[in-house]
Design an enzyme around this catalytic site. Structure first.
Site, PDB file in Angstrom:
ATOM      1  CG  MET A  60      21.065 -25.821   6.671  1.00 45.19           C
ATOM      2  SD  MET A  60      19.543 -25.081   7.288  1.00 45.19           S
ATOM      3  CE  MET A  60      19.500 -25.749   8.943  1.00 45.19           C
ATOM      4  CG  LEU A  76      21.205 -19.760   5.972  1.00 44.60           C
ATOM      5  CD1 LEU A  76      20.803 -20.574   7.203  1.00 44.60           C
ATOM      6  CD2 LEU A  76      20.304 -18.525   5.893  1.00 44.60           C
ATOM      7  CG  LEU A  82      18.429 -20.708   1.710  1.00 45.60           C
ATOM      8  CD1 LEU A  82      17.445 -21.860   1.691  1.00 45.60           C
ATOM      9  CD2 LEU A  82      19.358 -20.830   2.902  1.00 45.60           C
ATOM     10  NE  ARG A 149      25.239 -24.630  -0.532  1.00 48.87           N
ATOM     11  CZ  ARG A 149      26.019 -23.570  -0.562  1.00 48.87           C
ATOM     12  NH1 ARG A 149      26.988 -23.433   0.341  1.00 48.87           N
ATOM     13  NH2 ARG A 149      25.855 -22.643  -1.486  1.00 48.87           N
ATOM     14  CE1 TYR A 150      23.859 -22.411   2.920  1.00 48.89           C
ATOM     15  CE2 TYR A 150      22.274 -23.730   4.147  1.00 48.89           C
ATOM     16  CZ  TYR A 150      22.636 -23.042   3.000  1.00 48.89           C
ATOM     17  OH  TYR A 150      21.769 -22.993   1.942  1.00 48.89           O
ATOM     18  CB  CYS A 186      15.724 -25.477  -6.523  1.00 40.03           C
ATOM     19  SG  CYS A 186      14.885 -26.294  -7.892  1.00 40.03           S
ATOM     20  CG  HIS A 260      12.006 -24.242   6.708  1.00 38.81           C
ATOM     21  ND1 HIS A 260      11.744 -23.088   5.989  1.00 38.81           N
ATOM     22  CD2 HIS A 260      12.894 -23.880   7.675  1.00 38.81           C
ATOM     23  CE1 HIS A 260      12.443 -22.085   6.491  1.00 38.81           C
ATOM     24  NE2 HIS A 260      13.155 -22.535   7.513  1.00 38.81           N
ATOM     25  CG  ASP A 337      15.088 -33.313  17.939  1.00 37.74           C
ATOM     26  OD1 ASP A 337      14.018 -32.860  17.494  1.00 37.74           O
ATOM     27  OD2 ASP A 337      15.150 -34.177  18.828  1.00 37.74           O
ATOM     28  CD  GLU A 340      15.048 -24.659  11.373  1.00 34.41           C
ATOM     29  OE1 GLU A 340      15.815 -25.511  11.872  1.00 34.41           O
ATOM     30  OE2 GLU A 340      15.440 -23.808  10.552  1.00 34.41           O
ATOM     31  CD  GLU A 344       9.999 -22.070  13.564  1.00 38.68           C
ATOM     32  OE1 GLU A 344       9.058 -21.587  12.895  1.00 38.68           O
ATOM     33  OE2 GLU A 344      11.068 -22.449  13.053  1.00 38.68           O
TER      34      GLU A 344
END
Length: 418
Positions: A60, A76, A82, A149-150, A186, A260, A337, A340, A344
Protein backbone atom coordinates in the site's frame (compact mmCIF):
# COMPACT_ATOMS: atom_id res chain seq x y z
CA UNK A 1 -7.03 3.83 6.31
CA UNK A 2 -6.71 1.04 3.82
CA UNK A 3 -6.59 -2.70 4.39
CA UNK A 4 -3.09 -4.07 4.33
CA UNK A 5 -3.56 -7.67 3.74
CA UNK A 6 -4.12 -8.67 0.64
CA UNK A 7 0.00 -20.24 -0.99
CA UNK A 8 2.96 -21.67 -2.36
CA UNK A 9 4.21 -24.98 -1.18
CA UNK A 10 2.60 -24.98 2.26
CA UNK A 11 -1.13 -25.82 2.64
CA UNK A 12 -3.38 -23.36 4.46
CA UNK A 13 -3.19 -25.24 7.73
CA UNK A 14 -0.41 -27.67 8.55
CA UNK A 15 -1.45 -30.78 10.44
CA UNK A 16 0.55 -31.96 13.37
CA UNK A 17 2.80 -30.08 15.73
CA UNK A 18 5.71 -32.37 14.89
CA UNK A 19 5.59 -31.38 11.22
CA UNK A 20 5.51 -27.72 12.16
CA UNK A 21 8.53 -28.10 14.44
CA UNK A 22 10.53 -29.76 11.66
CA UNK A 23 9.55 -27.04 9.21
CA UNK A 24 10.77 -24.31 11.56
CA UNK A 25 14.21 -25.77 12.31
CA UNK A 26 16.03 -23.60 9.76
CA UNK A 27 14.48 -20.42 11.15
CA UNK A 28 16.78 -20.14 14.14
CA UNK A 29 16.69 -17.02 16.32
CA UNK A 30 19.42 -14.47 15.82
CA UNK A 31 19.99 -10.81 16.58
CA UNK A 32 17.42 -8.40 15.11
CA UNK A 33 18.49 -5.92 12.46
CA UNK A 34 16.50 -2.75 13.12
CA UNK A 35 17.97 -0.25 10.69
CA UNK A 36 17.60 -0.12 6.93
CA UNK A 37 20.80 -0.60 4.95
CA UNK A 38 21.82 0.26 1.42
CA UNK A 39 22.15 -2.65 -0.98
CA UNK A 40 25.41 -2.92 -2.89
CA UNK A 41 25.31 -2.07 -6.60
CA UNK A 42 24.58 -5.08 -8.75
CA UNK A 43 27.29 -6.43 -11.02
CA UNK A 44 25.58 -7.42 -14.25
CA UNK A 45 28.80 -9.05 -15.44
CA UNK A 46 27.99 -11.73 -12.87
CA UNK A 47 24.56 -12.42 -14.37
CA UNK A 48 23.39 -16.04 -14.19
CA UNK A 49 21.95 -17.90 -17.15
CA UNK A 50 18.40 -16.97 -16.12
CA UNK A 51 19.18 -13.55 -14.67
CA UNK A 52 18.92 -10.74 -13.92
CA UNK A 53 15.64 -10.97 -12.01
CA UNK A 54 13.64 -7.98 -10.80
CA UNK A 55 12.04 -8.60 -7.40
CA UNK A 56 9.13 -6.17 -7.05
CA UNK A 57 7.54 -5.73 -3.63
CA UNK A 58 3.88 -4.69 -3.81
CA UNK A 59 2.39 -2.79 -0.90
CA UNK A 60 0.00 0.00 0.00
CA UNK A 61 2.75 2.44 0.95
CA UNK A 62 2.43 5.48 3.14
CA UNK A 63 3.32 9.18 3.11
CA UNK A 64 6.99 9.63 3.97
CA UNK A 65 6.28 13.11 5.34
CA UNK A 66 3.19 14.99 6.46
CA UNK A 67 3.15 17.12 3.29
CA UNK A 68 2.46 13.93 1.30
CA UNK A 69 -0.67 12.97 3.24
CA UNK A 70 -3.27 14.64 1.00
CA UNK A 71 -1.90 13.08 -2.19
CA UNK A 72 -1.76 9.70 -0.45
CA UNK A 73 -5.37 9.95 0.73
CA UNK A 74 -6.56 11.17 -2.68
CA UNK A 75 -5.12 8.11 -4.40
CA UNK A 76 -6.49 5.87 -1.68
CA UNK A 77 -10.05 7.22 -1.93
CA UNK A 78 -9.85 7.13 -5.74
CA UNK A 79 -9.21 3.38 -5.76
CA UNK A 80 -12.49 1.71 -6.64
CA UNK A 81 -11.07 -1.72 -5.81
CA UNK A 82 -10.55 -0.57 -2.25
CA UNK A 83 -13.41 1.88 -1.67
CA UNK A 84 -16.11 1.69 -4.38
CA UNK A 85 -17.79 5.10 -4.58
CA UNK A 86 -19.45 4.83 -8.00
CA UNK A 87 -19.17 6.95 -11.12
CA UNK A 88 -18.33 10.14 -9.24
CA UNK A 89 -15.37 8.60 -7.41
CA UNK A 90 -12.78 10.70 -9.23
CA UNK A 91 -14.54 13.86 -8.00
CA UNK A 92 -15.40 12.64 -4.51
CA UNK A 93 -11.91 11.32 -3.68
CA UNK A 94 -10.13 14.72 -3.53
CA UNK A 95 -12.92 16.14 -1.37
CA UNK A 96 -12.72 13.27 1.12
CA UNK A 97 -8.93 13.51 1.16
CA UNK A 98 -8.93 17.24 1.81
CA UNK A 99 -11.39 16.83 4.66
CA UNK A 100 -9.39 14.09 6.41
CA UNK A 101 -5.89 15.43 5.74
CA UNK A 102 -5.45 17.61 8.88
CA UNK A 103 -6.40 14.77 11.24
CA UNK A 104 -4.19 12.21 9.47
CA UNK A 105 -1.30 14.69 9.32
CA UNK A 106 -1.46 15.05 13.09
CA UNK A 107 -1.38 11.27 13.48
CA UNK A 108 1.69 10.94 11.26
CA UNK A 109 3.34 13.81 13.12
CA UNK A 110 2.82 11.86 16.35
CA UNK A 111 4.67 8.81 14.98
CA UNK A 112 7.69 10.71 13.72
CA UNK A 113 6.47 12.79 10.79
CA UNK A 114 5.74 10.06 8.26
CA UNK A 115 5.26 6.39 7.55
CA UNK A 116 8.19 3.97 7.99
CA UNK A 117 6.78 1.56 5.37
CA UNK A 118 9.14 2.65 2.59
CA UNK A 119 12.22 2.39 4.77
CA UNK A 120 11.30 -1.09 5.98
CA UNK A 121 10.17 -2.28 2.53
CA UNK A 122 13.44 -1.20 0.95
CA UNK A 123 15.43 -2.85 3.71
CA UNK A 124 13.45 -6.11 3.50
CA UNK A 125 13.67 -6.29 -0.29
CA UNK A 126 17.36 -5.45 -0.42
CA UNK A 127 18.29 -7.98 2.25
CA UNK A 128 16.13 -10.65 0.59
CA UNK A 129 17.89 -10.05 -2.75
CA UNK A 130 21.31 -10.46 -1.10
CA UNK A 131 20.22 -13.87 0.18
CA UNK A 132 18.76 -14.85 -3.20
CA UNK A 133 22.01 -13.97 -4.98
CA UNK A 134 23.70 -16.62 -2.84
CA UNK A 135 20.90 -19.21 -2.95
CA UNK A 136 20.12 -18.90 -6.66
CA UNK A 137 23.10 -17.66 -8.70
CA UNK A 138 21.41 -18.93 -11.88
CA UNK A 139 18.71 -16.21 -11.56
CA UNK A 140 21.08 -13.55 -10.15
CA UNK A 141 21.51 -10.70 -9.80
CA UNK A 142 18.23 -10.10 -8.02
CA UNK A 143 17.43 -6.40 -8.23
CA UNK A 144 15.12 -4.88 -5.57
CA UNK A 145 12.18 -2.66 -6.52
CA UNK A 146 9.33 -1.21 -4.48
CA UNK A 147 5.88 -0.60 -5.97
CA UNK A 148 3.43 1.27 -3.74
CA UNK A 149 -0.23 1.68 -4.59
CA UNK A 150 -0.84 5.10 -3.02
CA UNK A 151 2.57 6.63 -2.24
CA UNK A 152 5.99 7.05 -3.79
CA UNK A 153 7.41 5.00 -5.45
CA UNK A 154 4.17 4.50 -7.33
CA UNK A 155 3.58 1.59 -9.70
CA UNK A 156 4.19 3.68 -12.80
CA UNK A 157 7.46 5.04 -11.36
CA UNK A 158 8.62 1.51 -10.59
CA UNK A 159 7.75 0.33 -14.10
CA UNK A 160 9.62 3.21 -15.74
CA UNK A 161 12.64 2.37 -13.57
CA UNK A 162 12.45 -1.26 -14.74
CA UNK A 163 12.57 -0.12 -18.36
CA UNK A 164 15.44 2.28 -17.63
CA UNK A 165 17.36 -0.56 -16.01
CA UNK A 166 17.13 -2.70 -19.14
CA UNK A 167 14.12 -4.85 -18.43
CA UNK A 168 11.58 -5.00 -21.27
CA UNK A 169 11.82 -2.52 -24.13
CA UNK A 170 12.75 -5.36 -26.50
CA UNK A 171 15.23 -6.84 -24.01
CA UNK A 172 12.81 -9.20 -22.26
CA UNK A 173 13.87 -10.08 -18.75
CA UNK A 174 12.11 -11.57 -15.77
CA UNK A 175 10.25 -9.81 -12.96
CA UNK A 176 8.51 -11.30 -9.93
CA UNK A 177 5.66 -9.32 -8.39
CA UNK A 178 5.87 -10.25 -4.70
CA UNK A 179 2.88 -9.09 -2.64
CA UNK A 180 3.71 -7.94 0.86
CA UNK A 181 0.18 -8.69 1.98
CA UNK A 182 0.65 -12.28 3.22
CA UNK A 183 -3.11 -12.88 3.00
CA UNK A 184 -4.79 -12.16 -0.32
CA UNK A 185 -7.62 -9.66 -0.68
CA UNK A 186 -9.07 -8.21 -3.87
CA UNK A 187 -8.86 -4.79 -2.19
CA UNK A 188 -5.10 -5.02 -1.52
CA UNK A 189 -3.12 -7.52 -3.60
CA UNK A 190 -5.84 -7.51 -6.24
CA UNK A 191 -5.78 -3.73 -6.49
CA UNK A 192 -1.96 -3.66 -6.72
CA UNK A 193 -2.00 -6.26 -9.50
CA UNK A 194 -4.72 -4.36 -11.36
CA UNK A 195 -2.51 -1.27 -11.24
CA UNK A 196 0.56 -3.22 -12.36
CA UNK A 197 -1.40 -4.71 -15.27
CA UNK A 198 -2.63 -1.24 -16.26
CA UNK A 199 0.85 0.26 -16.41
CA UNK A 200 2.27 -2.78 -18.15
CA UNK A 201 -0.26 -2.21 -20.94
CA UNK A 202 0.43 1.50 -21.12
CA UNK A 203 4.21 1.22 -21.14
CA UNK A 204 4.77 -2.03 -23.01
CA UNK A 205 1.67 -2.34 -25.17
CA UNK A 206 -1.28 -4.70 -25.08
CA UNK A 207 0.65 -7.72 -26.28
CA UNK A 208 0.53 -11.34 -25.21
CA UNK A 209 3.06 -12.38 -22.59
CA UNK A 210 5.51 -13.66 -25.18
CA UNK A 211 9.30 -13.79 -24.97
CA UNK A 212 9.66 -12.94 -28.65
CA UNK A 213 8.14 -9.51 -28.08
CA UNK A 214 10.93 -8.51 -25.71
CA UNK A 215 8.52 -7.49 -22.97
CA UNK A 216 9.04 -8.13 -19.27
CA UNK A 217 8.04 -11.66 -18.31
CA UNK A 218 5.99 -11.44 -15.12
CA UNK A 219 5.11 -13.98 -12.47
CA UNK A 220 3.31 -13.36 -9.19
CA UNK A 221 3.72 -14.45 -5.57
CA UNK A 222 0.16 -13.61 -4.62
CA UNK A 223 -0.21 -15.05 -1.07
CA UNK A 224 1.78 -16.86 1.63
CA UNK A 225 -0.29 -16.88 4.86
CA UNK A 226 1.12 -20.04 6.45
CA UNK A 227 4.72 -20.11 5.29
CA UNK A 228 6.78 -21.62 8.14
CA UNK A 229 9.18 -18.67 8.26
CA UNK A 230 6.38 -16.14 8.52
CA UNK A 231 4.76 -18.20 11.26
CA UNK A 232 8.04 -18.58 13.14
CA UNK A 233 8.75 -14.84 12.99
CA UNK A 234 5.34 -14.06 14.48
CA UNK A 235 5.73 -16.79 17.11
CA UNK A 236 9.15 -15.56 18.25
CA UNK A 237 7.86 -12.01 18.65
CA UNK A 238 4.93 -13.28 20.71
CA UNK A 239 7.20 -15.41 22.90
CA UNK A 240 9.47 -12.43 23.54
CA UNK A 241 6.52 -10.34 24.71
CA UNK A 242 5.08 -13.19 26.80
CA UNK A 243 8.42 -13.39 28.62
CA UNK A 244 7.83 -9.87 30.00
CA UNK A 245 4.93 -11.13 32.17
CA UNK A 246 5.48 -12.85 35.53
CA UNK A 247 5.72 -16.60 35.07
CA UNK A 248 2.66 -17.33 37.19
CA UNK A 249 0.51 -15.13 34.87
CA UNK A 250 2.14 -15.97 31.56
CA UNK A 251 -0.12 -18.79 30.37
CA UNK A 252 -3.25 -16.76 31.09
CA UNK A 253 -2.24 -13.84 28.86
CA UNK A 254 -4.77 -13.47 26.04
CA UNK A 255 -3.34 -13.14 22.54
CA UNK A 256 -5.39 -10.78 20.37
CA UNK A 257 -4.47 -11.15 16.70
CA UNK A 258 -5.44 -7.94 14.92
CA UNK A 259 -5.87 -7.53 11.16
CA UNK A 260 -7.31 -4.73 9.08
CA UNK A 261 -11.04 -5.21 8.65
CA UNK A 262 -13.00 -5.43 5.39
CA UNK A 263 -16.47 -4.17 4.50
CA UNK A 264 -19.00 -6.99 4.72
CA UNK A 265 -19.96 -6.29 1.11
CA UNK A 266 -16.44 -7.42 0.13
CA UNK A 267 -16.53 -10.41 2.48
CA UNK A 268 -19.92 -11.54 1.17
CA UNK A 269 -18.64 -11.30 -2.39
CA UNK A 270 -16.30 -14.15 -1.55
CA UNK A 271 -13.03 -12.37 -0.76
CA UNK A 272 -10.55 -14.98 0.63
CA UNK A 273 -8.86 -12.59 3.08
CA UNK A 274 -10.75 -13.51 6.29
CA UNK A 275 -10.09 -17.23 5.79
CA UNK A 276 -6.41 -16.69 5.04
CA UNK A 277 -5.91 -14.42 8.07
CA UNK A 278 -7.55 -17.10 10.21
CA UNK A 279 -5.20 -19.67 8.69
CA UNK A 280 -2.18 -17.57 9.73
CA UNK A 281 -3.53 -17.29 13.27
CA UNK A 282 -4.12 -21.03 13.53
CA UNK A 283 -0.64 -21.82 12.21
CA UNK A 284 0.97 -19.44 14.72
CA UNK A 285 -1.01 -20.92 17.61
CA UNK A 286 -0.10 -24.42 16.47
CA UNK A 287 3.57 -23.39 16.54
CA UNK A 288 2.98 -22.03 20.09
CA UNK A 289 1.30 -25.35 21.04
CA UNK A 290 -1.87 -23.39 21.83
CA UNK A 291 -0.18 -22.19 25.01
CA UNK A 292 -2.54 -19.24 25.55
CA UNK A 293 -6.17 -18.30 24.96
CA UNK A 294 -6.53 -16.24 21.79
CA UNK A 295 -8.96 -14.40 19.54
CA UNK A 296 -8.86 -12.84 16.08
CA UNK A 297 -10.20 -9.29 15.88
CA UNK A 298 -10.28 -6.56 13.25
CA UNK A 299 -9.21 -2.92 13.21
CA UNK A 300 -9.52 0.30 11.20
CA UNK A 301 -13.18 0.27 10.27
CA UNK A 302 -14.06 3.31 8.15
CA UNK A 303 -17.53 4.77 7.57
CA UNK A 304 -21.03 3.73 8.65
CA UNK A 305 -21.42 0.54 6.58
CA UNK A 306 -21.09 -2.94 8.11
CA UNK A 307 -17.52 -4.21 8.50
CA UNK A 308 -15.99 -7.47 9.64
CA UNK A 309 -15.79 -7.64 13.46
CA UNK A 310 -15.30 -7.80 16.35
CA UNK A 311 -13.31 -4.58 16.38
CA UNK A 312 -9.92 -4.62 18.11
CA UNK A 313 -10.60 -1.49 20.18
CA UNK A 314 -13.93 -2.81 21.44
CA UNK A 315 -12.41 -6.23 22.17
CA UNK A 316 -9.69 -4.74 24.37
CA UNK A 317 -12.16 -2.51 26.21
CA UNK A 318 -14.49 -5.42 26.94
CA UNK A 319 -11.76 -7.73 28.23
CA UNK A 320 -10.30 -5.02 30.47
CA UNK A 321 -13.79 -4.36 31.91
CA UNK A 322 -14.06 -8.07 32.73
CA UNK A 323 -10.75 -7.98 34.58
CA UNK A 324 -8.69 -9.64 31.84
CA UNK A 325 -5.95 -7.05 31.76
CA UNK A 326 -3.05 -9.16 30.45
CA UNK A 327 -3.40 -8.86 26.69
CA UNK A 328 -0.92 -8.95 23.81
CA UNK A 329 -1.93 -7.37 20.51
CA UNK A 330 -0.40 -9.13 17.50
CA UNK A 331 -0.55 -7.30 14.12
CA UNK A 332 -1.00 -10.49 12.11
CA UNK A 333 -1.59 -9.09 8.60
CA UNK A 334 1.16 -6.46 8.50
CA UNK A 335 4.81 -6.97 7.51
CA UNK A 336 6.15 -3.77 9.07
CA UNK A 337 5.21 -0.89 11.33
CA UNK A 338 2.92 1.78 9.92
CA UNK A 339 0.19 4.10 11.16
CA UNK A 340 -2.15 1.21 12.08
CA UNK A 341 0.41 -0.21 14.51
CA UNK A 342 2.29 2.87 15.71
CA UNK A 343 -0.74 5.11 16.11
CA UNK A 344 -3.97 3.11 16.12
CA UNK A 345 -2.76 0.20 18.27
CA UNK A 346 -0.05 1.90 20.34
CA UNK A 347 -1.47 5.41 20.84
CA UNK A 348 -5.19 4.70 20.76
CA UNK A 349 -6.08 1.11 21.70
CA UNK A 350 -3.30 0.50 24.26
CA UNK A 351 -3.35 4.05 25.61
CA UNK A 352 -7.12 3.95 26.12
CA UNK A 353 -6.88 0.57 27.87
CA UNK A 354 -4.77 2.37 30.49
CA UNK A 355 -3.30 -0.79 31.96
CA UNK A 356 0.36 -1.97 31.96
CA UNK A 357 -0.73 -5.53 31.15
CA UNK A 358 -1.96 -4.51 27.67
CA UNK A 359 1.00 -4.70 25.28
CA UNK A 360 1.85 -5.29 21.62
CA UNK A 361 4.13 -7.83 20.00
CA UNK A 362 6.88 -6.30 17.88
CA UNK A 363 6.21 -5.93 14.16
CA UNK A 364 8.24 -7.95 11.66
CA UNK A 365 10.29 -5.00 10.34
CA UNK A 366 13.96 -6.10 10.09
CA UNK A 367 13.43 -9.51 11.67
CA UNK A 368 16.06 -11.79 10.03
CA UNK A 369 13.80 -14.85 10.38
CA UNK A 370 11.16 -13.02 8.36
CA UNK A 371 13.62 -11.80 5.72
CA UNK A 372 14.97 -15.34 5.27
CA UNK A 373 11.36 -16.49 4.86
CA UNK A 374 10.89 -13.95 2.06
CA UNK A 375 13.94 -15.36 0.30
CA UNK A 376 12.71 -18.93 0.70
CA UNK A 377 9.28 -18.02 -0.70
CA UNK A 378 10.85 -16.29 -3.71
CA UNK A 379 13.31 -19.14 -4.31
CA UNK A 380 10.57 -21.76 -4.23
CA UNK A 381 8.48 -19.68 -6.63
CA UNK A 382 11.30 -19.30 -9.15
CA UNK A 383 12.40 -22.93 -8.95
CA UNK A 384 8.88 -24.17 -9.55
CA UNK A 385 8.48 -21.89 -12.56
CA UNK A 386 4.91 -21.04 -11.69
CA UNK A 387 3.05 -17.99 -12.94
CA UNK A 388 0.98 -17.60 -9.77
CA UNK A 389 -0.79 -19.76 -7.19
CA UNK A 390 -3.72 -21.96 -8.18
CA UNK A 391 -5.90 -19.86 -5.88
CA UNK A 392 -5.29 -16.76 -7.98
CA UNK A 393 -6.88 -18.41 -11.01
CA UNK A 394 -10.24 -18.54 -9.24
CA UNK A 395 -12.30 -15.35 -9.08
CA UNK A 396 -14.47 -14.46 -6.11
CA UNK A 397 -17.94 -15.99 -6.39
CA UNK A 398 -19.60 -12.60 -6.69
CA UNK A 399 -16.91 -10.86 -8.74
CA UNK A 400 -18.26 -8.57 -11.49
CA UNK A 401 -15.02 -6.64 -12.04
CA UNK A 402 -13.93 -7.04 -15.66
CA UNK A 403 -10.58 -5.40 -14.97
CA UNK A 404 -9.89 -8.06 -12.34
CA UNK A 405 -10.74 -10.76 -14.88
CA UNK A 406 -8.42 -9.35 -17.53
CA UNK A 407 -5.61 -8.86 -15.01
CA UNK A 408 -5.89 -12.49 -13.91
CA UNK A 409 -5.89 -13.64 -17.53
CA UNK A 410 -2.65 -11.77 -18.10
CA UNK A 411 -0.77 -12.97 -15.04
CA UNK A 412 -2.22 -16.49 -14.80
CA UNK A 413 -2.96 -17.27 -18.45
CA UNK A 414 -6.34 -16.92 -20.14
CA UNK A 415 -7.19 -20.61 -20.14
CA UNK A 416 -6.70 -20.94 -16.39
CA UNK A 417 -8.96 -18.20 -15.02
CA UNK A 418 -12.40 -19.28 -13.83
Amino acid sequence: MAPRSPLLRSPLVHSGVQFMEQSFLKYVPCQRSRLATTAPSLNYAMTGSKGPTAMVFLNMGGPSKTDDVEDFLTRLFADGDLIPLGRLQAYIAPLLARRRTPKIQRQYADIGGGSPIRRWSEHQCQEMCKILDKLSPVTAPHKPYISFRYASPLTEDMYIKLLEDGFGGGNGGRAVAFTQYPQYSCSTTGSSLNELWKWRNRLEGKHANNDTLGTIQWSVIDRWPTHPGLVEAFAKNIEEQLATYPEDRRNAVVLLFSAHSLPMSVVNRGDPYPAEVAATVHAVMQRLRFSNPYRLCWQSQVGPSAWLGAQTSHTVQEYVKRGQTDLILVPIAFTSDHIETLYELDREVIHEANHPGVKRAESLNGNPIFIRALADIALDHMQRGEKCSTQMTLRCQGCKNERCLEQKKFFAGSALVR
